[in-house]
Design a protein around this motif. Sequence first.
Motif, PDB file in Angstrom:
ATOM      1  N   ARG A  21       0.830  -1.216   0.000  1.00 50.38           N
ATOM      2  CA  ARG A  21       0.000   0.000   0.000  1.00 50.38           C
ATOM      3  C   ARG A  21       0.858   1.257   0.000  1.00 50.38           C
ATOM      4  O   ARG A  21       0.506   2.255  -0.643  1.00 50.38           O
ATOM      5  N   ALA A  51       0.603   3.956  -2.982  1.00 54.05           N
ATOM      6  CA  ALA A  51       0.112   5.297  -2.679  1.00 54.05           C
ATOM      7  C   ALA A  51       1.149   6.379  -2.924  1.00 54.05           C
ATOM      8  O   ALA A  51       0.816   7.493  -3.351  1.00 54.05           O
ATOM      9  N   TYR A  52       2.417   6.058  -2.672  1.00 56.43           N
ATOM     10  CA  TYR A  52       3.441   7.108  -2.667  1.00 56.43           C
ATOM     11  C   TYR A  52       4.547   6.893  -3.699  1.00 56.43           C
ATOM     12  O   TYR A  52       5.455   7.725  -3.808  1.00 56.43           O
ATOM     13  N   ASP A  53       4.488   5.780  -4.442  1.00 54.31           N
ATOM     14  CA  ASP A  53       5.491   5.463  -5.456  1.00 54.31           C
ATOM     15  C   ASP A  53       6.902   5.529  -4.875  1.00 54.31           C
ATOM     16  O   ASP A  53       7.820   6.114  -5.467  1.00 54.31           O
ATOM     17  N   THR A  82      -0.056  11.911   5.960  1.00 55.46           N
ATOM     18  CA  THR A  82      -0.938  11.198   5.031  1.00 55.46           C
ATOM     19  C   THR A  82      -0.910   9.726   5.393  1.00 55.46           C
ATOM     20  O   THR A  82       0.160   9.158   5.649  1.00 55.46           O
ATOM     21  N   VAL A 118      -2.808   5.765   4.473  1.00 56.31           N
ATOM     22  CA  VAL A 118      -3.679   4.962   3.640  1.00 56.31           C
ATOM     23  C   VAL A 118      -3.877   3.607   4.306  1.00 56.31           C
ATOM     24  O   VAL A 118      -2.961   3.057   4.908  1.00 56.31           O
ATOM     25  N   GLY A 120      -7.787   1.996   0.413  1.00 49.38           N
ATOM     26  CA  GLY A 120      -6.892   2.486  -0.616  1.00 49.38           C
ATOM     27  C   GLY A 120      -6.936   3.973  -0.869  1.00 49.38           C
ATOM     28  O   GLY A 120      -6.219   4.478  -1.742  1.00 49.38           O
ATOM     29  N   SER A 121      -7.766   4.702  -0.139  1.00 43.00           N
ATOM     30  CA  SER A 121      -7.868   6.148  -0.337  1.00 43.00           C
ATOM     31  C   SER A 121      -7.058   6.879   0.725  1.00 43.00           C
ATOM     32  O   SER A 121      -7.396   6.812   1.917  1.00 43.00           O
ATOM     33  N   PRO A 122      -5.993   7.585   0.337  1.00 41.43           N
ATOM     34  CA  PRO A 122      -5.179   8.298   1.320  1.00 41.43           C
ATOM     35  C   PRO A 122      -5.979   9.391   2.035  1.00 41.43           C
ATOM     36  O   PRO A 122      -6.825  10.059   1.430  1.00 41.43           O
ATOM     37  N   HIS A 171      -5.314  12.794   4.260  1.00 43.75           N
ATOM     38  CA  HIS A 171      -4.291  13.760   4.648  1.00 43.75           C
ATOM     39  C   HIS A 171      -4.859  14.698   5.699  1.00 43.75           C
ATOM     40  O   HIS A 171      -6.012  15.127   5.618  1.00 43.75           O
ATOM     41  N   ARG A 174       4.447  10.025   5.850  1.00 39.57           N
ATOM     42  CA  ARG A 174       3.511   9.248   5.050  1.00 39.57           C
ATOM     43  C   ARG A 174       3.445   7.851   5.653  1.00 39.57           C
ATOM     44  O   ARG A 174       4.475   7.268   5.986  1.00 39.57           O
ATOM     45  N   ALA A 232       1.266   3.862   5.649  1.00 42.00           N
ATOM     46  CA  ALA A 232       0.312   2.905   5.095  1.00 42.00           C
ATOM     47  C   ALA A 232       0.154   1.779   6.104  1.00 42.00           C
ATOM     48  O   ALA A 232       1.133   1.342   6.714  1.00 42.00           O
TER      49      ALA A 232
END
Length: 383
Positions: free
Chosen positions: A12, A16-18, A67, A69, A73-75, A77, A114, A116
């Motif tokens: 995740r 979400a953040y690559d 942020t 997630v 699957g929806s972050p 913030h 960030r 997850a």
Amino acid sequence: MPDAPSVRARQRFRAAYDADPAGLWAAPGRVNLIGEHTDYNDGYVLPFALPHTTVAAAAPHEGDGWTVVSDDGSPVHFGAAEAAEPGAVPGWAGYVAGVVWALRDAGFDPPPARLALGSDVPVGAGLSSSAALESSVLTALVDLGGLDLPVDRRPAVAQRAENAYVGVPCGIMDQSASVRSRAGHALFLDCRTLDVEHIPFDVARDGLAVLVVDSNAPHKLVDGEYANRRSTCEAAAAALGLTALRDVTDLDAALAALDDDVTRRRVRHVVTENQRVLDTVELLRGGRVREIGPLLTASHASMRDDFAITVPEVDTAVETALTAGAYGARMTGGGFGGCVIALVDADAAETVADAVRRAFADRGFAAPDHFVATPGPGATRLE
């Protein structure tokens, strides 16, 4: 085999953040062996950590705020403003915002991050999924920020997040178990002093198992019932001129001094439950594991008859487990649904679970789930 919550949290985070997370931090759910609704009465509890965990994959970032997630699957913030106002972030993400708020309220500066999450702690089952979430996020932010927050202070910060930000009036047991537990042990916690003792609880050594049956009955604590029990206990202590019900030394005299039968029953549960915790600890110190069975069963009867927090599903599970050969059984958690634990012979766990399943089917209840619980470690960095 990779831990599923860890895999999900990492995946995740990447989706979400690559990017890859800086690390993974895990915190467990818990089963309370005995000691229900005693924690907010300054009493004694005896939980242990489950192998089920919530994992936070996390990394600091240069932007503003935080942020996170999770399953959908929806972050979500939130910035410093939302983290400064209790209740400003709704839903599950409010627990994350609450941790940030509680850290700042305690004088710390948690880093923007960030996150997850991945979890296999059952939600709504009375196994402290919220404490696992809070504790994993707290542990991650403490490490990422290099915050000087000793382990023994962390449960109070996580509890404050849930009490003051989310608005759930839980005691400190759940967060203490999630943070401070030790594998193979139950955590004997004095909720007044916050002193802990790790009590050996290696049931497999004695050919035993702790069977956990999730009744799948609705489990809700924010609807006022938990808060009602807590306020009744606090009012009773005040009427008796005591700081908390833990200070009752003569139960008969205390009951005689109260003029409301409901209040008397609530007090009787708390006082006798504290003693059951102490008796259980003494037996476990002596390696007499099977002998704690009647104490577990007496605890359930007290929760059913005096504290009035059981429901037909958990009563059925307890009664059936005992009939099927369990040494003792009780509801665990805040009540009004959730799980039952049963102390059983290891080779009889599936037989007992199957008897409960059949009893539920006969009564038209939703099918229960079950697993065997092994005491695990508290919150930790995985990598």
